[in-house]
Scaffold this active site. Sequence first.
Site, PDB file in Angstrom:
ATOM      1  N   SER A  89       0.832  -1.200   0.000  1.00  0.00           N
ATOM      2  CA  SER A  89       0.000   0.000   0.000  1.00  0.00           C
ATOM      3  C   SER A  89       0.862   1.243   0.000  1.00  0.00           C
ATOM      4  O   SER A  89       2.049   1.212   0.379  1.00  0.00           O
ATOM      5  CB  SER A  89      -0.890  -0.003   1.252  1.00  0.00           C
ATOM      6  OG  SER A  89      -1.581   1.222   1.418  1.00  0.00           O
ATOM      7  N   TYR A 103      -3.646   0.370  10.869  1.00  0.00           N
ATOM      8  CA  TYR A 103      -3.541  -0.069   9.476  1.00  0.00           C
ATOM      9  C   TYR A 103      -2.162   0.250   8.904  1.00  0.00           C
ATOM     10  O   TYR A 103      -1.519  -0.606   8.281  1.00  0.00           O
ATOM     11  CB  TYR A 103      -4.620   0.611   8.637  1.00  0.00           C
ATOM     12  CG  TYR A 103      -4.582   0.199   7.184  1.00  0.00           C
ATOM     13  CD1 TYR A 103      -5.048  -1.047   6.779  1.00  0.00           C
ATOM     14  CD2 TYR A 103      -4.066   1.053   6.210  1.00  0.00           C
ATOM     15  CE1 TYR A 103      -5.003  -1.433   5.450  1.00  0.00           C
ATOM     16  CE2 TYR A 103      -4.028   0.678   4.881  1.00  0.00           C
ATOM     17  CZ  TYR A 103      -4.492  -0.564   4.495  1.00  0.00           C
ATOM     18  OH  TYR A 103      -4.437  -0.941   3.189  1.00  0.00           O
TER      19      TYR A 103
END
Length: 271
Positions: A143, A156
């Site tokens: 990501s 996260y």
Amino acid sequence: MAILNDKVALVTGGANGIGRAVVEKFLAEGARVAVLDRDVDRAQALAAELGADVHVTIGSVENFADDQRAVAEAVESFGKLDIFVGNAGVGAGNLLLSEIPADQLEAAIDEIYAINVKGYLLGARAAAPALLRTNGNMVFSCSLASYRAVDDGALYVSTKHADLGIVRGLAWEFAPKVRVNGVAIGVARTRMEGLAALGQQPIDAVLPGAESVIPLGFIPEPSDYAAGFAYLASAEARVVTGECLWADSGFGIRGIGSPAGSAMRETKGRQ
């Protein structure tokens, strides 16, 4: 020419979102694909829609027995395993660490790490023996949050930083037999699963107004990322390992005053 012709892949979290786009792209490139997913309805619908070149295993990535079963069923169904895609993941509803109730914090941390980090490691360990036999490769969904402190929250972001470490560590461990890479995904028009420990429902992964801060100026679809996975899984990337393909729509080069230089020039030209 199909770049994954005669290859067999296993994709975790392949019944929806980025995972499903990867499954469809791999099929289009000539692969047969096994899927491990915990969503029974979506997984069964995927298998019914895409046909005999897809095999579905129902299970959870944080359970090593499920990972092993998915690998075994992939090999039983298609004869081998060439590619493992670690993709299943969850968010924390964009909550900041300080916003998570103290009495739920430990359970939330345990859950997100179990899926986003432990799940990648267990899947890799389960797939490794089969991949070593085929000189295969692994590709992980990383990501923008693997490199940047984005507003998805520390839970996260820290798991995605860990995922980048998994790519680098496993690339060293399995060289020269198995290549290991990742795709650093930016914004995608999909739904992010939340944490059961916090009673969260899936939320839109795209925040309102995202187009205005993305240098390329549009919201990508899941399918926009699938080609990166196919490339890294193919012989076209035979010299690439331990790397993460940036696919962030230009977030890494954003300006401070404006997301893109051309937008600034157009503004000046109108004055």
